[in-house]
Design an enzyme around this catalytic site. Structure first.
Site, PDB file in Angstrom:
ATOM      1  N   ARG A   1       8.485  -3.008   5.500  1.00  0.00           N
ATOM      2  CA  ARG A   1       8.032  -2.590   4.169  1.00  0.00           C
ATOM      3  C   ARG A   1       8.488  -3.619   3.138  1.00  0.00           C
ATOM      4  NH1 ARG A   1       7.504   3.970   3.670  1.00  0.00           N
ATOM      5  NH2 ARG A   1       5.616   4.000   4.949  1.00  0.00           N
TER       6      ARG A   1
ATOM      7  N   GLN B   1       2.333  -4.939   2.399  1.00  0.00           N
ATOM      8  CA  GLN B   1       1.874  -3.629   1.946  1.00  0.00           C
ATOM      9  C   GLN B   1       0.453  -3.324   2.403  1.00  0.00           C
ATOM     10  OE1 GLN B   1       2.473  -3.629  -2.298  1.00  0.00           O
ATOM     11  NE2 GLN B   1       4.566  -2.891  -2.143  1.00  0.00           N
TER      12      GLN B   1
ATOM     13  N   ASP C   1       0.250  -1.964   6.082  1.00  0.00           N
ATOM     14  CA  ASP C   1       1.124  -0.850   6.421  1.00  0.00           C
ATOM     15  C   ASP C   1       0.323   0.401   6.787  1.00  0.00           C
ATOM     16  OD1 ASP C   1       3.065   1.071   6.609  1.00  0.00           O
ATOM     17  OD2 ASP C   1       3.955   0.707   4.636  1.00  0.00           O
TER      18      ASP C   1
ATOM     19  N   SER D   1       1.809   3.888   5.501  1.00  0.00           N
ATOM     20  CA  SER D   1       1.522   4.261   4.117  1.00  0.00           C
ATOM     21  C   SER D   1       0.082   4.729   3.948  1.00  0.00           C
ATOM     22  CB  SER D   1       1.800   3.078   3.181  1.00  0.00           C
ATOM     23  OG  SER D   1       3.187   2.818   3.108  1.00  0.00           O
TER      24      SER D   1
ATOM     25  N   TYR E   1      12.645   4.030   3.977  1.00  0.00           N
ATOM     26  CA  TYR E   1      12.732   5.430   4.345  1.00  0.00           C
ATOM     27  C   TYR E   1      14.083   5.982   3.939  1.00  0.00           C
ATOM     28  CZ  TYR E   1       8.753   4.374   7.323  1.00  0.00           C
ATOM     29  OH  TYR E   1       7.526   3.980   7.793  1.00  0.00           O
TER      30      TYR E   1
END
Length: 378
Positions: free
Chosen positions: A126, A131, A134, A137, A234
């Site tokens: 991350r 991004q 991902d 997400s 996280y």
């Protein structure tokens, strides 16, 4: 460079790893695309749409023959990849910590034995430049949205306050536990539907995010939680003191709620228990709990993966594979994640992607016949 796109065979999996949009983009890089017949059927994509985008469509053997990269949503069993070149990349969500036949570490070992280079997209670091790659997400965003719709369907009452000539209907009270990507989308969706929303998280830094969406933050004030993000973005595990303080706070709050949505996950470990049977029993009949972590053991005591359980009038929703319940949109986002990943490393000289150490080492599980990922060797 031949890229194969497989039809998913896992129970309940309706997504597909490429769309006509990404097929065109891969073709523009110089790749040859082969798609298994029927791969997009459950995501509302016909075989003809893939052909129109420039892919060949055929049976599994034709699709895999000589493939250099195999794209999947859930990793295929190594035994099902007959015809794939040794050294080929398997790019999918590979669930290396899972259990069951052809899953988890056993599947990773099979990839190594077959000489494949397995790349676990859920291990994508991350970081800012990753991004757009991902998958966690993109899929969690849809999960948070769908969780609210599932809750609304089971609730059987209106979400917004309604003032009518016959009287006023009160707004539904929605409580979101865990304010990651899924939780934030759940808050936003519940607010759009007119609910009165509150939320909590162990990360103190999420307070402002909750407030920015118009929800009420519910936080333990007497014991320190986690300041900011944990490893990889996280939350980490809570201290015993914090868990006790949160349980006391939540018990008083949850009894007043109509809907609770839980989203808390810890990568590589069972989901933390957030709601006990006693707390479920404190809720009013007709209330609904949606447990988005049910496949990793569940946040809610009594939740069962793949079932909706009624506990004294409280419905606990435990749908499996929630993103797949929005298959068309989930496939569009997942396939873009895969394209963004491979195209970012595409080397025009060799006509194939060449990974760097930062991302390559993070997601690579196997190489040259060995398991090489540090998270699996620890």
């Amino acid at each position: 460079m031949k890229i194969a796109v497989l039809k998913e065979h896992a129970d309940g999996e309706r997504r597909v790893a490429a769309t006509p949009e990404t097929v065109r983009k891969f073709a523009a890089l110089g790749a040859t695309l082969a798609v298994e017949t029927g791969a997009g059927d459950t995501a509302s994509i016909a075989d003809a749409a893939y052909r129109d985008a420039g892919a060949t469509v055929g049976d599994r053997a034709e699709t895999l023959a000589g493939a250099d990269i195999v794209l999947g949503v859930q990793g295929p069993a190594a035994s099902s990849l007959t015809g794939v070149s040794r050294g080929a990349w398997i790019v999918a969500s590979l669930d290396p910590f899972g259990t069951g036949p052809d899953r988890g570490r056993a599947r990773v070992d099979d990839y190594a034995a077959a000489g494949y280079e397995a790349l676990a997209m859920e291990f994508m670091p991350r970081i800012t430049r990753a991004q757009s790659m991902d998958i966690l997400s993109s899929q969690s965003n849809l999960s948070g949205y769908k969780a609210v719709l599932d809750a609304a369907a089971e609730y059987g009452r209106a979400f917004p306050m309604m003032m009518t000539a016959a009287g006023t209907i009160s707004a539904a009270r929605v409580f979101v536990m865990g304010v990651g990507v899924a939780g934030l989308q759940a808050i936003a969706t519940a607010r759009r539907l007119g609910a009165q929303v509150s939320a909590t998280d162990v990360r103190a830094a999420t307070r402002e995010q909750i407030q920015s969406l118009g929800a009420k933050p519910i936080f333990v004030e007497t014991v320190a939680g986690i300041e900011g993000e944990g490893a990889g973005g996280y939350a980490g595990e809570m201290s015993a003191e914090y868990q006790a303080a949160q349980a006391e706070l939540v018990s008083g709050h949850i009894a007043k709620q109509d809907i609770v949505i839980t989203t808390a996950l810890i990568p590589g470990r069972p989901a933390p228990r957030l709601i006990s049977a006693a707390q479920v029993a404190s809720m009013k009949p007709g209330s609904v709990i949606v447990d988005l972590a049910v496949e990793q053991g569940g946040n809610v005591e009594g939740a069962i993966a793949g079932e909706i359980v009624d506990v004294n009038g409280v419905r606990i929703v435990g749908h499996r594979n929630v993103p797949s319940r929005l298959a068309a949109d989930a496939s569009a986002l997942f396939s873009r994640n895969l394209f963004n990943f491979l195209s970012a490393f595409w080397d025009k000289g060799t006509g194939r992607p060449v990974l760097d150490a930062e991302i390559g080492d993070a997601i690579r599980l196997t190489r040259d016949g060995k398991v090489v990922n540090a998270r699996l060797l620890a």
